[in-house]
Design a protein around this motif. Structure first.
Motif, short mmCIF file in Angstrom:
data_model
loop_
_atom_site.label_atom_id
_atom_site.label_comp_id
_atom_site.label_asym_id
_atom_site.label_seq_id
_atom_site.Cartn_x
_atom_site.Cartn_y
_atom_site.Cartn_z
N ASP A 16 -0.12 -15.95 -8.36
CA ASP A 16 0.37 -14.61 -8.66
C ASP A 16 -0.84 -13.74 -9.01
N LEU A 17 -1.00 -12.63 -8.31
CA LEU A 17 -2.17 -11.76 -8.50
C LEU A 17 -1.89 -10.57 -9.43
N SER A 18 -0.82 -10.62 -10.18
CA SER A 18 -0.48 -9.51 -11.07
C SER A 18 -1.62 -9.20 -12.04
N ASP A 19 -2.24 -10.25 -12.61
CA ASP A 19 -3.32 -10.01 -13.56
C ASP A 19 -4.56 -9.44 -12.89
N ASP B 20 9.06 -11.26 -3.21
CA ASP B 20 10.00 -11.48 -4.31
C ASP B 20 9.56 -10.75 -5.58
N GLY B 21 8.99 -9.56 -5.40
CA GLY B 21 8.62 -8.73 -6.53
C GLY B 21 7.29 -9.05 -7.16
N LYS B 22 6.55 -10.03 -6.64
CA LYS B 22 5.25 -10.38 -7.21
C LYS B 22 4.17 -10.35 -6.11
N PRO B 23 2.96 -9.87 -6.46
CA PRO B 23 1.89 -9.84 -5.46
C PRO B 23 1.18 -11.17 -5.34
N PHE B 24 1.03 -11.65 -4.12
CA PHE B 24 0.36 -12.92 -3.89
C PHE B 24 -0.83 -12.81 -2.93
N ALA B 25 -1.01 -11.66 -2.31
CA ALA B 25 -2.08 -11.53 -1.32
C ALA B 25 -2.77 -10.19 -1.42
N VAL B 26 -4.03 -10.18 -1.06
CA VAL B 26 -4.79 -8.94 -0.88
C VAL B 26 -4.94 -8.74 0.62
N ILE C 29 1.00 6.52 15.85
CA ILE C 29 0.23 5.29 16.00
C ILE C 29 0.67 4.21 15.01
N ASN C 30 0.24 3.01 15.31
CA ASN C 30 0.45 1.86 14.44
C ASN C 30 -0.87 1.58 13.72
N ALA C 31 -0.84 1.60 12.39
CA ALA C 31 -2.01 1.29 11.59
C ALA C 31 -1.54 0.65 10.29
N ALA C 32 -2.29 -0.31 9.78
CA ALA C 32 -1.82 -1.01 8.59
C ALA C 32 -2.95 -1.77 7.92
N ALA C 33 -2.73 -2.06 6.64
CA ALA C 33 -3.63 -2.97 5.93
C ALA C 33 -3.33 -4.38 6.40
N GLY C 34 -4.36 -5.17 6.55
CA GLY C 34 -4.18 -6.53 7.03
C GLY C 34 -5.30 -7.43 6.58
N GLU C 35 -5.38 -8.60 7.16
CA GLU C 35 -6.37 -9.62 6.85
C GLU C 35 -6.11 -10.16 5.44
N ILE C 36 -5.32 -11.23 5.37
CA ILE C 36 -4.86 -11.78 4.09
C ILE C 36 -5.95 -12.59 3.39
N TYR C 37 -6.13 -12.30 2.10
CA TYR C 37 -6.96 -13.08 1.20
C TYR C 37 -6.09 -13.46 0.01
N PHE C 38 -6.18 -14.70 -0.43
CA PHE C 38 -5.38 -15.09 -1.59
C PHE C 38 -6.08 -16.18 -2.39
N ALA C 39 -5.66 -16.31 -3.66
CA ALA C 39 -6.16 -17.37 -4.52
C ALA C 39 -5.14 -18.50 -4.52
N ALA C 40 -5.63 -19.72 -4.43
CA ALA C 40 -4.74 -20.88 -4.40
C ALA C 40 -4.31 -21.24 -5.81
N LYS D 125 -9.52 -15.40 -8.15
CA LYS D 125 -9.07 -14.01 -8.37
C LYS D 125 -10.26 -13.11 -8.72
N GLU D 126 -11.19 -13.64 -9.51
CA GLU D 126 -12.36 -12.84 -9.87
C GLU D 126 -13.21 -12.54 -8.64
N TYR D 127 -13.24 -13.48 -7.70
CA TYR D 127 -13.95 -13.23 -6.44
C TYR D 127 -13.26 -12.09 -5.69
N LEU D 128 -11.93 -12.09 -5.71
CA LEU D 128 -11.19 -11.00 -5.08
C LEU D 128 -11.44 -9.68 -5.80
N ARG D 129 -11.56 -9.71 -7.13
CA ARG D 129 -11.87 -8.48 -7.87
C ARG D 129 -13.23 -7.94 -7.45
N THR D 130 -14.16 -8.85 -7.18
CA THR D 130 -15.47 -8.43 -6.68
C THR D 130 -15.33 -7.75 -5.32
N MET D 131 -14.54 -8.36 -4.42
CA MET D 131 -14.33 -7.78 -3.10
C MET D 131 -13.71 -6.38 -3.19
#
Length: 475
Positions: free
Chosen positions: A140-143, A172-178, A345-356, A366-372
């Motif tokens: 869960d990436l809420s934090d 399901d109401g919670k963020p799991f991916a960037v 046009i079709n345009a969107a955010a993509g390319e999934i990154y997630f913490a296991a 998650k901290e690595y994702l915060r850096t990104m």
């Protein structure tokens, strides 16, 4: 993903507000390909939370990351993100690896309960992320999103992103991916070749086929894509045309597995029009070629028009000669009755990154994702990959490449008529696989529109009735 231009990134990304969504799982069991992990979870690294350490990571614990080696390359991870991460956390060793086969390499480790800490889930061999979420294998990436930005004072990470960016990775109401990169889809071509031949960008289907005739008369393959591993480019082209004809609701119905969705007249008309392009203008040998092989032919002016996303320019950087300048055009209107204009046009955010969730150091992931998601890392990513990110304003005032100038132009003309497209390709792998085979049959094997629609409708309802597949709903 590609970018290019000096135009304000803020004006470009502001339009991404149109692409947010909320995914809500319905009742169902996990996909069979995802296991629950080991019964005895490994000890996980942790530290004390503070203003300087909002995610409570262990400053000395290592972080393992796996990056997909595709159109974006991997230098952004090795040359930008990891050095920035280690600048703040010098004692935390980052263990890095890259692969083109994410599912093959990472899925067994996910199922064994010994995954990397942060994963870039992408490519034709990506993992079924919906099943990963339901198996509680993604953190869960809420934090993360509530944590302060590394370098944008006074804002949380979430507040630094374009509208819709958090929602696009929410289940399901919670963020799991960037979903990190911002991609523009369309018809890519060599601007210099078009100018040399005085070929105009088509707005209508009649203009499009007339242009293809002119290109063919010049001895160049008019249109093409790689059937071996990039048929989803063509799926997106077909469904973008359908979305312009019948609005994005047509695509939402597909995502929601609505009975009859694939029999919608907008889908049939799009399949009919594109199937005729396949019969008349497509090089049949492309069926057995990979994306880079077909893209190289375009760089050599043997192929004129290629349907793709804006990562293309960067992916082909080493093979692009000085005589080639990337540009992109919107898919032309199918009919005079299209509900969205030709400029849509079709345009969107993509390319999934997630913490296991079950990694040794999920908070470190998650901290690595915060850096990104810092402004500095996002700007570095854009400079290296010619691709935008979801960090709003990160490339403001920067000079970027010709393709992004063209993409930005196209976004400007689209205005409010920018739509995200569809999500079934990441929600339902079986349906995604079927769409790739079906579109190849339509385009390369003389398939007709009704057969395409019948095949996809049957596949859709098979997924809908399969209780072992987790279902999601898009509003």
């Amino acid at each position: 993903m590609t970018e290019k231009s000096e135009l304000s990134r803020r004006s470009l990304l502001r339009r991404a507000a149109a692409v947010g969504f909320m995914a809500t799982p319905a009742v169902g069991m996990l996909s069979a390909c995802v296991g629950g992990g080991s019964e005895e979870p490994q000890t996980q690294a942790s530290g004390e939370k503070s203003a300087e350490n909002p995610l409570g990571i262990d400053p000395k614990a290592g972080v393992e990351i796996v990056i997909f080696n595709g159109g974006l390359g991997t230098a952004y991870a090795t040359d930008i993100d990891t050095p920035l991460f280690n600048k703040k956390w010098p004692d935390a060793k980052v263990t890095y690896s890259a692969t083109e086969q994410i599912s093959t390499v990472v899925q067994p480790r996910m199922n064994a309960g010994t995954p990397p800490d942060m994963i870039n889930n992408s490519g034709s061999n990506l993992m079924d992320f919906g099943a990963i979420v339901k198996a509680q294998q993604a953190a869960d990436l809420s934090d993360l999103f509530a944590a302060p930005s590394l370098d944008i004072a006074g804002k949380t990470v979430a507040e630094t992103l374009v509208p819709g960016a958090v929602e696009q990775g929410t289940y399901d109401g919670k963020p799991f991916a960037v979903n990190y990169s911002f991609t523009v889809f369309g018809l890519w071509f060599n601007k210099k070749l078009f100018e040399k031949n005085s070929w105009a960008i088509p707005a209508t289907w009649a203009e499009f086929t007339a242009l293809l005739d002119k290109i063919e008369a010049a001895g160049i393959t008019p249109f093409g894509y790689a059937g071996a591993n990039a048929s989803y480019y063509m799926v997106r082209a077909l469904l973008t045309s359908a979305g312009k004809l019948g609005t994005e609701q047509v695509l939402k119905d597909i995502d929601n597995l609505k009975p009859g969705a694939w029999q919608n007249d907008a889908i049939k008309q799009a399949a009919q029009a594109w199937g005729e392009v396949g019969k008349k203008y497509l090089n049949p040998t492309f069926l057995g070629l990979r994306h880079t092989e077909v893209q190289l032919q375009q760089n050599q002016d043997k192929l004129a028009i290629y349907p793709c996303g804006s990562w293309l320019e960067n992916e082909q950087a080493k093979d692009t000669p000085p005589t080639f300048e990337y540009a992109v055009a919107a898919y032309p209107s199918l009919t005079a009755a299209d509900k969205l204009p030709a400029t849509a046009i079709n345009a969107a955010a993509g390319e999934i990154y997630f913490a296991a969730a079950k990694g040794k150091n999920p908070q470190g992931g998650k901290e690595y994702l915060r850096t990104m998601l810092s402004k500095e890392a996002a700007l570095g990513f854009t400079k290296l990959t010619k691709s935008l990110t979801v960090v709003a304003g990160a490339a403001d005032g920067q000079t970027i490449s010709p393709g992004l100038t063209s993409a930005n132009d196209m976004l400007g003309k689209a205005g409010k008529d920018v739509f995200m497209g569809y999500l079934f390709d990441t929600w339902y792998k079986k349906l995604d696989d079927e769409s790739r085979g079906a579109v190849n049959d339509l385009m390369f094997k003389g398939g007709d529109a009704q057969k395409f629609c019948d095949r996809m409708e049957a596949a859709s309802q098979a997924v809908a009735k399969d209780s072992s597949i987790t279902k999601f709903t898009r509003s």
